[in-house]
Design a protein around this motif. Structure first.
Motif, short mmCIF file in Angstrom:
data_model
loop_
_atom_site.label_atom_id
_atom_site.label_comp_id
_atom_site.label_asym_id
_atom_site.label_seq_id
_atom_site.Cartn_x
_atom_site.Cartn_y
_atom_site.Cartn_z
N UNK A 11 0.87 -1.17 0.00
CA UNK A 11 0.00 0.00 0.00
C UNK A 11 0.91 1.22 0.00
N UNK A 12 0.63 2.16 -0.90
CA UNK A 12 1.46 3.36 -1.03
C UNK A 12 0.69 4.57 -0.53
N UNK A 13 1.37 5.37 0.28
CA UNK A 13 0.84 6.62 0.78
C UNK A 13 1.74 7.74 0.27
N UNK B 283 7.01 9.37 -0.01
CA UNK B 283 6.25 8.12 -0.12
C UNK B 283 6.46 7.29 1.13
N UNK B 284 5.40 6.63 1.54
CA UNK B 284 5.49 5.61 2.58
C UNK B 284 4.84 4.36 1.99
N UNK B 285 5.56 3.26 2.03
CA UNK B 285 5.06 1.99 1.51
C UNK B 285 4.89 1.05 2.68
N UNK C 168 10.07 4.55 4.01
CA UNK C 168 9.85 5.91 3.54
C UNK C 168 10.86 6.19 2.43
N UNK C 169 10.39 6.92 1.42
CA UNK C 169 11.26 7.28 0.31
C UNK C 169 10.95 8.70 -0.11
N UNK C 170 12.00 9.50 -0.26
CA UNK C 170 11.87 10.86 -0.78
C UNK C 170 12.35 10.83 -2.23
#
Length: 122
Positions: free
Chosen positions: A12-14, A44-46, A89-91
């Protein structure tokens, strides 16, 4: 049918665009982002759930893959307060524009599971 020994849910991606939205990602039920195109300023938070009959002690890792499947970097992924749930988390500002895949792997002994999240940075 027998249950899987080790499996990962569909990720699930936020997405957060502002500091307020970033704080909302810490809530119990943040809004899910259905798209896979992101701006460089997004965060992004996966989230993925590990389940099966053999999850205790399973090792979970994540990596960033280029469009051709070449591993570009290991990504930090951590367990949450919910057993079996992992988040990363990914920027996108830390990577160039283009197409990528987040690969999440779980393993324990000979059991393996993988979940993939393709996305594009504009």
């Amino acid at each position: 049918p027998s249950a899987a020994a080790l499996a990962l849910s569909t990720p699930i991606v936020f997405r957060a665009r502002t500091p307020l939205e970033l704080r909302a990602l810490g809530e119990a039920a943040p809004p899910v982002h259905a798209g896979r195109d992101f701006e460089r300023g997004d965060r992004l938070r996966v989230r993925v759930q590990l389940y099966g009959t053999d999850v205790d002690g399973a090792e979970v890792s994540a990596s960033l893959l280029g469009a051709r499947g070449v591993s570009l970097a290991a990504l930090p992924i951590a367990g949450t307060s919910t057993p079996g749930r992992y988040e990363l988390d990914l920027a996108p500002s830390s990577i160039s524009r283009g197409q990528f895949v987040i690969a999440i792997h779980a393993r324990k002994g000979t059991e393996r599971a993988e979940a993939l999240v393709p996305f594009r940075v504009r």
